[in-house]
Design an enzyme around this catalytic site. Structure first.
Site, mmCIF file in Angstrom:
data_model
loop_
_atom_site.group_PDB
_atom_site.id
_atom_site.type_symbol
_atom_site.label_atom_id
_atom_site.label_comp_id
_atom_site.label_asym_id
_atom_site.label_seq_id
_atom_site.Cartn_x
_atom_site.Cartn_y
_atom_site.Cartn_z
ATOM 1 C CG PHE B 129 49.959 17.878 66.358
ATOM 2 C CD1 PHE B 129 49.641 18.903 67.232
ATOM 3 C CD2 PHE B 129 51.289 17.694 66.007
ATOM 4 C CE1 PHE B 129 50.630 19.729 67.744
ATOM 5 C CE2 PHE B 129 52.290 18.517 66.521
ATOM 6 C CZ PHE B 129 51.964 19.531 67.391
ATOM 7 C CD GLN B 251 58.273 16.656 59.255
ATOM 8 O OE1 GLN B 251 58.479 16.830 60.436
ATOM 9 N NE2 GLN B 251 57.351 15.824 58.818
ATOM 10 C CG HIS B 253 57.553 22.408 60.942
ATOM 11 N ND1 HIS B 253 56.596 23.399 60.932
ATOM 12 C CD2 HIS B 253 57.228 21.582 61.958
ATOM 13 C CE1 HIS B 253 55.734 23.171 61.921
ATOM 14 N NE2 HIS B 253 56.093 22.073 62.551
ATOM 15 C CG LEU B 263 58.940 24.498 65.386
ATOM 16 C CD1 LEU B 263 58.605 24.015 63.986
ATOM 17 C CD2 LEU B 263 59.237 23.305 66.284
ATOM 18 C CD GLU B 266 51.466 19.330 62.468
ATOM 19 O OE1 GLU B 266 52.512 19.286 61.797
ATOM 20 O OE2 GLU B 266 50.782 18.330 62.719
ATOM 21 N NE ARG B 297 54.909 18.620 61.595
ATOM 22 C CZ ARG B 297 55.627 18.469 62.705
ATOM 23 N NH1 ARG B 297 56.838 17.957 62.654
ATOM 24 N NH2 ARG B 297 55.132 18.836 63.872
ATOM 25 C CG HIS B 364 61.024 20.357 61.872
ATOM 26 N ND1 HIS B 364 61.400 21.169 62.915
ATOM 27 C CD2 HIS B 364 60.107 19.496 62.370
ATOM 28 C CE1 HIS B 364 60.736 20.807 64.010
ATOM 29 N NE2 HIS B 364 59.961 19.784 63.712
ATOM 30 N NE ARG B 408 59.450 14.120 63.347
ATOM 31 C CZ ARG B 408 58.867 15.146 63.967
ATOM 32 N NH1 ARG B 408 57.721 14.979 64.607
ATOM 33 N NH2 ARG B 408 59.409 16.339 63.921
#
Lengths: 247, 597
Positions: B129, B251, B253, B263, B266, B297, B364, B408
């Protein structure tokens, strides 16, 4: 969605929606609400419902994720159960009309909202959780990719209720026949190599109603918005029950 | 007594618990499991049936150094990545706790039955990730995110719900919490809540209350968040005179589906997918030469936004980016990313095994929230000193413990949920054993928590929720998005000032007590507004760029003035600073460095 759409790009959609608020209405009725939907792009039934609610704020329905994973907005869309948020108008609308009713077979609380208590009660009867008797290891319980593959098509259930409320056997005996959703979950744990309660789970299904009221009508398979196959799960359990008897 | 009556506190029926948990998502269910197993009289109050909570939408996984992919993986490396990812305003003691306790929490989930994908040896499958490294950033990309295909949130939430059924947790499902009740000492002694179906309203008295109400992404027009993510806990905390921390940190995304906002994990890039501009260029190589598409991100989202701003976006309007997966082959895609295939077909009309997915950066996650310590106890700041609020806990997205700081890392939210839901439960258990003696709330105390409801019930004119919501969401989208600037933010704050009166005096036309979603939406709108205003004021005050907070007028990070948490109270609309914890217990603190990927 923006509420301001140039006039030329919209068309009128007539929505015919089941309405009932027991604190106000003597009996249910169908209400026609005309909404302006875009001409040039597809929207979902849930988007159309939002447009209807902007016109008629008292219209009630459940919704949450709006992407087909939370299972809140199961309803009867032009005669077929489905999730409003992932059913496009292009698929749902017949002869420029969209009829929305609550899922059949369960008591209506208000408008498109049904009382799911019976559905959840049946789910709880199959003990929908992993049961182990051996000591938990320090790390994970080992499971091969092939063993894990057995859970595909089972663990994805979102408990929307579309299947059980389209099942005639569930309509007749909603308190005794567990219904396709609960039985799919039962098989999800029987099929899990980590579960250590298969015999007890099978014992609980040995009566004439819990499982054997499934007559293979397969409405559950037709309507499942996640493409799952409860009928297959039920026949897998049935085979286990029969094999056990023969031994 | 029904929710549509003008309610007098002395007539209000009372329910009583040792502990109540507001919210039935991952954090709430992990806390409730701990409490149910301890035998305390506990109830979960959830406005939706628990498996409809937004945790269900999490896809890619739960990041944790369980040493499945790499036997040498180390929770300290995960800690380093998380501190760096936070742009150094994550609290290091909390991050240390999360990363070191994480493996225990993940194996517990497996023992509960979570259907993790598996490695050939039968261990939990992990995928790479963004923002992950080995050896404190020196050993290249790590593979640390534990996954159940791309339905990890669904699997986790259902597993926790199942475990709670097994433990006999009491659920008040489809109940709505209106406001907390505080006694004369400022301790939280329960909540006003009503059953949505019947409209029956209660004062639910409790010795401890856990806020686990999740995020508030619906303050923006375009968001990956569920429609229910209305910041109810933030609204309740601010109205109760408690602060929020780092609430300006939102955040975006990188990969929300263009148009729909849903969504795309990732994990797509973790499995080898990459982003393309209109020229077919893998532009992330320019912005993050080492990590490329797996940079933090915030970095990826900003790079995408810049590509679009500079005219290299895709499509006829050059307004999106393409996410390419087809080179991975249909077998891997269908096995590892089946949910993405479904979502792409439904919301973008493309099969990712054949065509790229059109994506844009989309709101997000709320990094900020109600400040807590690692036991989940809510903290307020009085005269510059941290002060614990008796009887109140928070965990998950509503809380700011703070493990995410300014940005995050992917897969850290699910870990946050289970680790801190559990720690809050453990602390409540311990506290209850020692005995709790809080003063009873007076009728005046209770009346304060009824004020919103009574005002809605008395309303005879005013604006409709849908109109107000759209004005707020557009304002936040236009003035507090990926890039921020003082003049636009001041304009945005002015618009919110104009909105406040209308939001407080929403017109509730339908006064029915039976499953009245119009009433719920009005109450949610007021909560969203509190979050929006806190975000706007705080974003304007933080005069630097850090993590997800990127300002054109202050493009650099300013550690001299702003290596700090922001603290905001709604009564005064003032922003103050709070020290970041840089005292981990077992390792040396990580010092701020230039953050490059």
């Amino acid at each position: 969605m923006s509420s301001v759409i140039p006039v030329a790009q919209v068309k009128t959609l007539r929505m015919s929606i089941y309405r009932y608020d027991p604190s106000v209405d003597d009996k249910p009725y169908m209400q026609d609400i005309d909404v302006e939907v875009p001409n040039d792009k597809d929207i979902m039934v849930l988007d159309a419902l939002h447009l209807a609610k902007a016109i008629e704020p008292s219209l009630s329905y459940r919704r949450s994720c709006r992407e087909g994973v939370c299972g809140s907005d199961g309803m009867n869309i032009n005669g077929k159960n489905g999730l409003a948020c992932i059913t496009p108008l292009s698929e749902a609308v017949k002869r420029n009309k969209l009829t929305l009713r609550p899922m059949p077979g369960l008591p209506v609380i208000r408008d498109l909202i049904v009382d799911m208590k019976l559905f959840y009660d049946q789910l709880e009867k199959v003990q929908p959780y992993l049961i182990t008797k051996s000591e938990n290891p320090e790390k994970e319980r080992v499971q091969t990719p092939e063993e894990r593959d057995e859970l595909d098509g089972l663990y994805e259930c979102i408990l929307c209720g579309c299947c059980s409320t389209s099942c005639p056997s569930f309509w007749w005996n909603p308190d005794k026949f567990l219904g396709p959703a609960a039985l799919l979950q039962s098989w999800r744990f029987i099929a899990d190599t980590r579960d250590e309660a298969t015999e007890e789970r099978l014992d609980d299904l040995e009566d004439a109603f819990s499982l054997y009221r499934c007559h293979g009508i397969m409405n559950c398979v037709t309507v499942c918005p996640k493409g799952l196959n409860p009928t297959e799960a039920i026949s897998n359990i049935r085979n286990k029950l029969i094999a056990r008897k023969r031994q | 007594m029904k929710v549509n009556e003008i309610i007098n506190p002395k007539d209000l029926p009372v329910m009583e618990f040792d502990s109540i948990i507001i919210g039935g998502g991952g954090a709430g269910l992990r806390a409730s499991l701990q409490l149910a197993e301890s035998g305390l009289n506990t109830a979960v109050i959830s406005k939706v049936f628990p498996t409809r909570s937004h945790t269900v939408s999490a896809q890619g996984g739960i990041t944790c150094a369980i040493q499945s992919d790499d036997p040498d993986d180390d929770w300290r490396w995960h800690m380093f990545d998380t501190v760096k990812g936070s742009d150094y305003i994550g609290d290091q003691e909390a991050i240390e706790y999360m990363c070191s306790e994480g493996p225990k929490a993940v194996f517990e989930l497996e023992h509960m039955g979570l259907p993790f994908s598996r490695t050939e040896e039968g261990k939990i499958y992990q995928r790479p990730f963004g923002g992950q490294s080995k050896d404190y950033g020196k050993g290249g990309q790590a593979t640390r995110t534990c996954a159940a295909a791309d339905r990890t949130g669904h699997s986790l939430l259902h597993t926790l719900y199942q475990a709670n059924l097994k433990a006999g947790t009491k659920f008040l499902n489809e109940w709505f919490a209106v406001d907390m009740v505080l006694n004369e000492d400022g301790a939280v002694v329960g909540v006003i809540a009503f059953e949505i179906e019947s409209g029956e309203i209660f004062y639910i008295r409790s010795k401890s209350t856990v806020l686990a109400t999740g995020g508030a992404g619906r303050i923006y027009a375009s968001t990956t968040n569920a429609l229910i993510n209305s910041g109810d806990g933030i609204g309740m905390a601010l109205r109760a005179g408690l602060p929020v921390q780092d609430i300006e940190m939102w955040q975006f995304h990188p990969t929300g589906i263009y148009g729909a906002g849903t969504l795309v994990t990732e994990g797509c890039r973790g499995e080898g997918g990459y982003l393309l501009n209109k020229d077919g260029e893998r532009f992330m190589e320019r912005y993050a030469p080492n990590s490329k598409d797996l940079a933090g991100r915030d970095v990826v989202a900003r790079s995408m936004a810049l590509e679009i701003l500079e005219g290299r976006g895709c499509g006829p309007n050059k307004d999106h980016i393409q996410l390419r997966l087809d080179h991975l082959g249909p077998e891997l895609i269908y096995q590892r990313l089946p949910g993405i295939v479904e979502l792409s077909k439904t919301f973008a009309g493309v099969d990712p095994a054949v065509q790229p997915i059109p994506v844009v950066p989309t709101c997000h996650y709320m990094m900020g929230g109600v400040p807590t310590n690692i036991n989940g106890q809510v903290i307020t700041v009085k005269d510059g000193q941290d002060t614990i609020i008796e009887g109140l806990y928070a965990a998950g997205e509503v809380a700011c413990v703070s493990v995410h700081g300014g940005n995050r890392l992917g897969g850290n939210s699910l870990l946050d949920l289970v680790v801190f839901g559990r720690s809050a439960g453990l602390h409540i258990e311990e506290t209850m054993k020692q005995g709790v003696n809080l003063k009873k709330a007076s009728n005046d105390d209770i009346e304060k928590a009824l004020e919103r409801l009574n005002r809605l019930n008395a309303s005879t004119e005013g604006e409709q929720v849908a109109v107000l919501k759209e004005r707020m969401q557009q304002n936040m989208q236009n003035n507090f998005g990926v890039f921020r600037r003082e003049d636009l933010m001041e304009k945005g704050i002015k618009k919110l000032d104009d909105l406040r009166g209308e939001v407080e005096n929403i017109f509730l036309q339908d006064k029915s007590a039976t499953f009245n979603t119009a009433r719920i939406e009005a109450l949610e709108m007021q909560n969203l507004f509190e979050v929006a205003e806190a975000t706007a004021v705080t974003a304007n005050e933080r005069k630097e760029s850090r993590g997800a907070h990127a300002r054109d007028d202050y493009p650099d990070r300013n550690d001299d003035d702003w290596l700090k948490h922001s603290i905001y109270f709604s009564a005064t609309k003032e922003v103050s600073k709070r020290d970041v914890n840089r005292r981990p217990k077992t390792v040396q603190a990580f010092q701020p460095m230039v953050r490059s990927y």
